[in-house]
Design an enzyme around this catalytic site. Sequence first.
Site, PDB file in Angstrom:
ATOM      1  CG  HIS A   1      -0.306  -0.002   2.549  1.00 15.61           C
ATOM      2  ND1 HIS A   1       0.521   1.002   3.002  1.00 15.61           N
ATOM      3  CD2 HIS A   1      -0.370  -0.896   3.569  1.00 15.61           C
ATOM      4  CE1 HIS A   1       0.934   0.747   4.231  1.00 15.61           C
ATOM      5  NE2 HIS A   1       0.423  -0.416   4.598  1.00 15.61           N
TER       6      HIS A   1
ATOM      7  CB  CYS B   1       1.629  -3.569   5.119  1.00 14.58           C
ATOM      8  SG  CYS B   1       0.004  -4.071   5.753  1.00 14.58           S
TER       9      CYS B   1
END
Length: 409
Positions: A144, A152
């Site tokens: 992202h 992440c």
Amino acid sequence: MVSPLRPFLLAALLAGGAIAPADAAAGKAFAPIPAATLGLMQAKGTTAQAPVLFRAYKKESEIEVWKRAASGRFVLVKTFPICRWSGQLGPKRKTGDRQTPEGFYTVPQRQMNPNSSYYLSFDVGYPNAYDRAHGSTGSAVMVHGVCSSMGCFAMTDAVVGEIYAIAREAFAGGQAAFQFQSYPFRMTAQNMARHRTDPNIEFWRQLKAGSDRFEALGEEPAVSVVAGRYAFAPDRDPVREARVAAHRADEEARIAQAVEDGSAAVRTTYSDGGQHAFWAAHAARGGSLGEVSRPEALAYAGLEVVTIPARPRVVVAEAVWSRWLGPALRTAFARSANLSRPAEAGRFGPLLTAYADTLPRMVRASLAGTLPVPGGLAPQGGAGKDVPTKDAADKDAADFTGPGRLARR
């Protein structure tokens, strides 16, 4: 399928005020792939609509974009720096451990999120079958925007926008799902040797098997999980499968050689993950990265703890080691170098440029009595009898090289 005109139509509607702000925000999901990147694809013999595959490396903080070329092989198109990943090297095990996962993941189109709170994103597919087989928990592990990670792969908005566009066009070209390969580091033989004492090494060997298969064939490996281990389907063509086996054998030999040559063993520790040096330098110059998760942890990223020190190799001068071999073995070694007369033994050094690698094995074989002697010539007094004692060898070294002349590397 996304029309190639849609980004331009969307821009025109925005300019005319014909759509609502919420719809305008969604326009980022349809931004075109930059022209420079399209040029890279063309140069590599591939297109925006060709299937895509991503490879991530935590220690190097990079994500590679691979596209299938007209030849059928995947080719490396571009490498993006990761702005932030969290945790340590090794797989993700449970919710909240901040670990960025490692393994082989599948991303269908439904896992693409054009309305992400982190600009744009896609879910990598953790936990996969391997993770579930080991009781690993967690969800919503993304690639992202925004330089903030809790497990992440956090990129900047501009970078994730380009990655998103590349994946989107591959789906538009008919790809049902793309593979996302996540590794602790580049799976080279040298890295495997250096991390051989890490508790995760057995898991990493499984990842390397898949990485080697991809490197050998240039095709997406067919991944499954058997008895809690990653398994990779063999190629139906025996010739191609033999290519994989040869590549794997070569890599294993390189690992063994690195260990034999005295490669240090290390464990890499992090306060909480890392960041690519490109982004660190950008921030140091005053550039903005926006929100950065736990910036204080980045100062302590990637510290290597040596668990087995490197063992330096000693390169001995030819005059010394030829003296150690003794006259009978010097003659045999000379003959093995295709020299015509024993008197030429002193000249074989320049012809055998790899002697620094081969000599230690010759000396060991000589001492063990297993050194083959070409031409039927046997050392006088039996194998190894002509090799001097350590004291004599030390004296020889002093006589021929002087104090401190033994080179080390």
